[in-house]
Write a protein that holds these residues in place. Structure first.
Motif, PDB file in Angstrom:
ATOM      1  N   ALA A  92     -77.473 -23.584  27.231  1.00 45.52           N
ATOM      2  CA  ALA A  92     -76.767 -22.778  26.225  1.00 45.52           C
ATOM      3  C   ALA A  92     -76.082 -23.681  25.204  1.00 45.52           C
ATOM      4  CB  ALA A  92     -75.747 -21.871  26.904  1.00 45.52           C
ATOM      5  N   VAL A  93     -75.487 -24.789  25.692  1.00 46.73           N
ATOM      6  CA  VAL A  93     -74.871 -25.756  24.783  1.00 46.73           C
ATOM      7  C   VAL A  93     -75.920 -26.379  23.878  1.00 46.73           C
ATOM      8  CG1 VAL A  93     -73.614 -27.947  24.699  1.00 46.73           C
ATOM      9  CG2 VAL A  93     -72.972 -26.222  26.370  1.00 46.73           C
ATOM     10  N   GLY A  94     -77.162 -26.414  24.343  1.00 49.45           N
ATOM     11  CA  GLY A  94     -78.242 -26.976  23.541  1.00 49.45           C
ATOM     12  C   GLY A  94     -78.531 -26.221  22.261  1.00 49.45           C
ATOM     13  N   CYS A  95     -77.922 -25.052  22.105  1.00 49.25           N
ATOM     14  CA  CYS A  95     -78.079 -24.311  20.838  1.00 49.25           C
ATOM     15  C   CYS A  95     -77.217 -24.912  19.728  1.00 49.25           C
ATOM     16  CB  CYS A  95     -77.690 -22.845  21.032  1.00 49.25           C
ATOM     17  SG  CYS A  95     -78.756 -21.953  22.180  1.00 49.25           S
ATOM     18  N   VAL A  96     -76.287 -25.814  20.087  1.00 50.36           N
ATOM     19  CA  VAL A  96     -75.397 -26.404  19.083  1.00 50.36           C
ATOM     20  C   VAL A  96     -76.129 -27.323  18.111  1.00 50.36           C
ATOM     21  CG1 VAL A  96     -73.378 -27.888  18.743  1.00 50.36           C
ATOM     22  CG2 VAL A  96     -73.370 -26.159  20.555  1.00 50.36           C
ATOM     23  N   PRO A  97     -77.033 -28.212  18.564  1.00 46.60           N
ATOM     24  CA  PRO A  97     -77.730 -29.084  17.601  1.00 46.60           C
ATOM     25  C   PRO A  97     -78.430 -28.335  16.468  1.00 46.60           C
ATOM     26  CG  PRO A  97     -78.055 -29.926  19.802  1.00 46.60           C
ATOM     27  CD  PRO A  97     -77.356 -28.607  19.949  1.00 46.60           C
ATOM     28  N   PRO A  98     -79.151 -27.220  16.732  1.00 50.12           N
ATOM     29  CA  PRO A  98     -79.731 -26.479  15.601  1.00 50.12           C
ATOM     30  C   PRO A  98     -78.673 -25.944  14.639  1.00 50.12           C
ATOM     31  CG  PRO A  98     -80.783 -25.823  17.653  1.00 50.12           C
ATOM     32  CD  PRO A  98     -79.607 -26.669  18.015  1.00 50.12           C
ATOM     33  N   LEU A  99     -77.501 -25.555  15.174  1.00 50.32           N
ATOM     34  CA  LEU A  99     -76.426 -25.081  14.303  1.00 50.32           C
ATOM     35  C   LEU A  99     -75.909 -26.211  13.421  1.00 50.32           C
ATOM     36  CD1 LEU A  99     -74.398 -22.797  16.753  1.00 50.32           C
ATOM     37  CD2 LEU A  99     -75.964 -22.091  14.920  1.00 50.32           C
ATOM     38  N   LEU A 100     -75.804 -27.421  13.987  1.00 49.88           N
ATOM     39  CA  LEU A 100     -75.379 -28.567  13.183  1.00 49.88           C
ATOM     40  C   LEU A 100     -76.409 -28.880  12.105  1.00 49.88           C
ATOM     41  CD1 LEU A 100     -73.913 -31.031  15.838  1.00 49.88           C
ATOM     42  CD2 LEU A 100     -72.670 -29.778  14.069  1.00 49.88           C
ATOM     43  N   ALA A 101     -77.680 -28.756  12.455  1.00 53.25           N
ATOM     44  CA  ALA A 101     -78.736 -28.972  11.455  1.00 53.25           C
ATOM     45  C   ALA A 101     -78.625 -27.944  10.331  1.00 53.25           C
ATOM     46  CB  ALA A 101     -80.109 -28.891  12.122  1.00 53.25           C
ATOM     47  N   LEU A 102     -78.273 -26.701  10.680  1.00 59.13           N
ATOM     48  CA  LEU A 102     -78.089 -25.661   9.670  1.00 59.13           C
ATOM     49  C   LEU A 102     -76.917 -25.997   8.755  1.00 59.13           C
ATOM     50  CD1 LEU A 102     -78.850 -22.886   8.533  1.00 59.13           C
ATOM     51  CD2 LEU A 102     -77.335 -21.862  10.258  1.00 59.13           C
ATOM     52  N   VAL A 103     -75.830 -26.508   9.350  1.00 60.65           N
ATOM     53  CA  VAL A 103     -74.667 -26.908   8.541  1.00 60.65           C
ATOM     54  C   VAL A 103     -75.061 -28.007   7.556  1.00 60.65           C
ATOM     55  CG1 VAL A 103     -72.414 -28.046   8.630  1.00 60.65           C
ATOM     56  CG2 VAL A 103     -72.949 -26.214  10.237  1.00 60.65           C
ATOM     57  N   LEU A 104     -75.854 -28.973   8.007  1.00 61.61           N
ATOM     58  CA  LEU A 104     -76.278 -30.058   7.123  1.00 61.61           C
ATOM     59  C   LEU A 104     -77.194 -29.550   6.023  1.00 61.61           C
ATOM     60  CD1 LEU A 104     -76.896 -32.887   9.746  1.00 61.61           C
ATOM     61  CD2 LEU A 104     -75.003 -32.689   8.129  1.00 61.61           C
ATOM     62  N   LEU A 105     -78.045 -28.576   6.332  1.00 57.83           N
ATOM     63  CA  LEU A 105     -78.904 -27.999   5.299  1.00 57.83           C
ATOM     64  C   LEU A 105     -78.071 -27.260   4.249  1.00 57.83           C
ATOM     65  CD1 LEU A 105     -81.897 -26.638   7.427  1.00 57.83           C
ATOM     66  CD2 LEU A 105     -81.913 -28.580   5.839  1.00 57.83           C
ATOM     67  N   LEU A 125     -67.956 -30.271   5.024  1.00 55.11           N
ATOM     68  CA  LEU A 125     -69.013 -29.912   5.964  1.00 55.11           C
ATOM     69  C   LEU A 125     -69.660 -31.156   6.567  1.00 55.11           C
ATOM     70  CD1 LEU A 125     -70.787 -26.902   4.192  1.00 55.11           C
ATOM     71  CD2 LEU A 125     -69.367 -26.855   6.245  1.00 55.11           C
ATOM     72  N   ALA A 126     -69.845 -32.198   5.732  1.00 52.62           N
ATOM     73  CA  ALA A 126     -70.451 -33.436   6.230  1.00 52.62           C
ATOM     74  C   ALA A 126     -69.560 -34.090   7.293  1.00 52.62           C
ATOM     75  CB  ALA A 126     -70.687 -34.400   5.071  1.00 52.62           C
ATOM     76  N   LEU A 127     -68.248 -34.140   7.040  1.00 51.47           N
ATOM     77  CA  LEU A 127     -67.321 -34.716   8.013  1.00 51.47           C
ATOM     78  C   LEU A 127     -67.249 -33.876   9.289  1.00 51.47           C
ATOM     79  CD1 LEU A 127     -64.389 -35.879   5.701  1.00 51.47           C
ATOM     80  CD2 LEU A 127     -66.022 -37.330   6.935  1.00 51.47           C
ATOM     81  N   LEU A 128     -67.308 -32.542   9.116  1.00 55.93           N
ATOM     82  CA  LEU A 128     -67.283 -31.658  10.273  1.00 55.93           C
ATOM     83  C   LEU A 128     -68.513 -31.888  11.151  1.00 55.93           C
ATOM     84  CD1 LEU A 128     -66.048 -29.247  11.804  1.00 55.93           C
ATOM     85  CD2 LEU A 128     -67.356 -27.736  10.295  1.00 55.93           C
ATOM     86  N   ALA A 129     -69.677 -32.003  10.514  1.00 55.28           N
ATOM     87  CA  ALA A 129     -70.905 -32.241  11.279  1.00 55.28           C
ATOM     88  C   ALA A 129     -70.867 -33.606  11.957  1.00 55.28           C
ATOM     89  CB  ALA A 129     -72.120 -32.141  10.352  1.00 55.28           C
ATOM     90  N   LEU A 130     -70.393 -34.628  11.249  1.00 52.00           N
ATOM     91  CA  LEU A 130     -70.318 -35.972  11.819  1.00 52.00           C
ATOM     92  C   LEU A 130     -69.340 -36.006  12.997  1.00 52.00           C
ATOM     93  CD1 LEU A 130     -71.150 -38.951  11.687  1.00 52.00           C
ATOM     94  CD2 LEU A 130     -69.283 -39.310  10.056  1.00 52.00           C
ATOM     95  N   GLY A 131     -68.166 -35.377  12.812  1.00 48.66           N
ATOM     96  CA  GLY A 131     -67.193 -35.337  13.896  1.00 48.66           C
ATOM     97  C   GLY A 131     -67.723 -34.602  15.120  1.00 48.66           C
ATOM     98  N   SER A 132     -68.450 -33.511  14.893  1.00 46.73           N
ATOM     99  CA  SER A 132     -69.017 -32.758  16.016  1.00 46.73           C
ATOM    100  C   SER A 132     -70.049 -33.589  16.764  1.00 46.73           C
ATOM    101  CB  SER A 132     -69.665 -31.466  15.498  1.00 46.73           C
ATOM    102  OG  SER A 132     -68.716 -30.641  14.868  1.00 46.73           O
ATOM    103  N   MET A 133     -70.840 -34.361  16.035  1.00 44.60           N
ATOM    104  CA  MET A 133     -71.842 -35.206  16.691  1.00 44.60           C
ATOM    105  C   MET A 133     -71.184 -36.336  17.480  1.00 44.60           C
ATOM    106  SD  MET A 133     -75.079 -35.402  14.043  1.00 44.60           S
ATOM    107  CE  MET A 133     -74.147 -35.625  12.524  1.00 44.60           C
ATOM    108  N   VAL A 134     -70.092 -36.885  16.954  1.00 41.45           N
ATOM    109  CA  VAL A 134     -69.361 -37.928  17.684  1.00 41.45           C
ATOM    110  C   VAL A 134     -68.818 -37.364  18.992  1.00 41.45           C
ATOM    111  CG1 VAL A 134     -67.272 -39.337  17.670  1.00 41.45           C
ATOM    112  CG2 VAL A 134     -68.782 -39.331  15.684  1.00 41.45           C
ATOM    113  N   VAL A 135     -68.188 -36.189  18.933  1.00 42.32           N
ATOM    114  CA  VAL A 135     -67.655 -35.558  20.142  1.00 42.32           C
ATOM    115  C   VAL A 135     -68.779 -35.237  21.121  1.00 42.32           C
ATOM    116  CG1 VAL A 135     -66.496 -33.498  21.039  1.00 42.32           C
ATOM    117  CG2 VAL A 135     -65.611 -34.640  19.005  1.00 42.32           C
ATOM    118  N   GLY A 136     -69.901 -34.748  20.587  1.00 42.64           N
ATOM    119  CA  GLY A 136     -71.038 -34.433  21.447  1.00 42.64           C
ATOM    120  C   GLY A 136     -71.583 -35.659  22.148  1.00 42.64           C
ATOM    121  N   LEU A 137     -71.715 -36.767  21.407  1.00 39.49           N
ATOM    122  CA  LEU A 137     -72.189 -38.010  22.025  1.00 39.49           C
ATOM    123  C   LEU A 137     -71.223 -38.486  23.105  1.00 39.49           C
ATOM    124  CD1 LEU A 137     -73.663 -40.412  19.301  1.00 39.49           C
ATOM    125  CD2 LEU A 137     -74.793 -39.525  21.343  1.00 39.49           C
ATOM    126  N   ARG A 138     -69.929 -38.398  22.783  1.00 37.35           N
ATOM    127  CA  ARG A 138     -68.920 -38.832  23.753  1.00 37.35           C
ATOM    128  C   ARG A 138     -68.985 -37.967  25.008  1.00 37.35           C
ATOM    129  NH1 ARG A 138     -64.362 -42.212  22.941  1.00 37.35           N
ATOM    130  NH2 ARG A 138     -63.812 -42.868  25.031  1.00 37.35           N
TER     131      ARG A 138
END
Length: 206
Positions: A92-105, A125-138
């Motif tokens: 279910a959490v795996g649905c987040v990456p497509p949402l981040l891709a949508l934000v970047l688009l 939006l760019a900072l929000l997406a970057l921050g979310s990816m950092v938290v996700g990686l962590r």
């Protein structure tokens, strides 16, 4: 009959396993090969998209095992970690990456538009997406009982801003490499998982 290792064999093994002061992993060439293999395995595991969090968590767990025990990366080891991380919640959490891709688009569309406020919203939006990816990686680099916890990933990112900046830099570099040399894209998850694992291992928050 088993034979005890000769002194020359033992010394050769010692040289192979020796680590420099402050070095988390083993010899550099072996580490390079391990990261490349982890990158390819993670890319393959990410193909269904919703398995991306489990794939990166398995990559981090495999690299952490290499750091702890000095064992080379094996495909079977990665697959075992991947199976251990797969669950309904993680999918279910795996649905987040497509949402981040949508934000970047959307962000890219704002850059090309002349809508009022686009100059402000685009970097936000760019900072929000970057921050979310950092938290996700962590979050993917966490051990039990915090394994794949977005909340714990956020708290550790805040408590360790230096590590968060390093992960942000790794993400931005990966984007540049994927854009400039697309053939490297299947290998990039390996260095990203490696960066998240090292940051977590050396973090004061850990």
């Amino acid at each position: 009959m088993t034979h005890a290792p000769t002194p020359s064999t033992a010394s050769s093994r010692d040289r192979r396993d020796r680590r420099e002061p402050g070095e988390v992993f083993g010899p550099s060439f072996t580490l390079f090969a391990d990261v490349l293999l982890v990158g390819l395995l993670t890319t393959a595991a990410c193909l269904p998209v919703v398995t991306a969090p489990a794939a990166f968590a398995a990559a981090s767990a495999t690299l952490r095992q290499t750091a702890d025990h000095g064992l080379p990366v094996r495909a079977g080891t990665y697959v075992r970690h991947l199976r251990a991380h797969l669950s309904a919640r993680v999918l279910a959490v795996g649905c987040v990456p497509p949402l981040l891709a949508l934000v970047l688009l959307i962000d890219a569309a704002l850059l090309r538009s002349s809508l009022p406020g686009a100059d402000v919203m685009s970097p936000v939006l760019a900072l929000l997406a970057l921050g979310s990816m950092v938290v996700g990686l962590r979050a993917t680099a966490l051990e039990a009982p915090y394994r794949l916890s977005a909340r714990e990933g956020f708290l550790r990112s805040v408590a360790d801003p230096r590590g968060a900046l390093l992960l942000a830099g790794a993400l931005l570099l990966s984007v540049v490499l994927a854009w400039s040399i697309p053939l490297l894209t299947p290998l990039l998850p390996g260095p990203l998982a490696f960066a998240a694992t090292v940051v977590e291992l050396r973090s004061p928050a850990g």
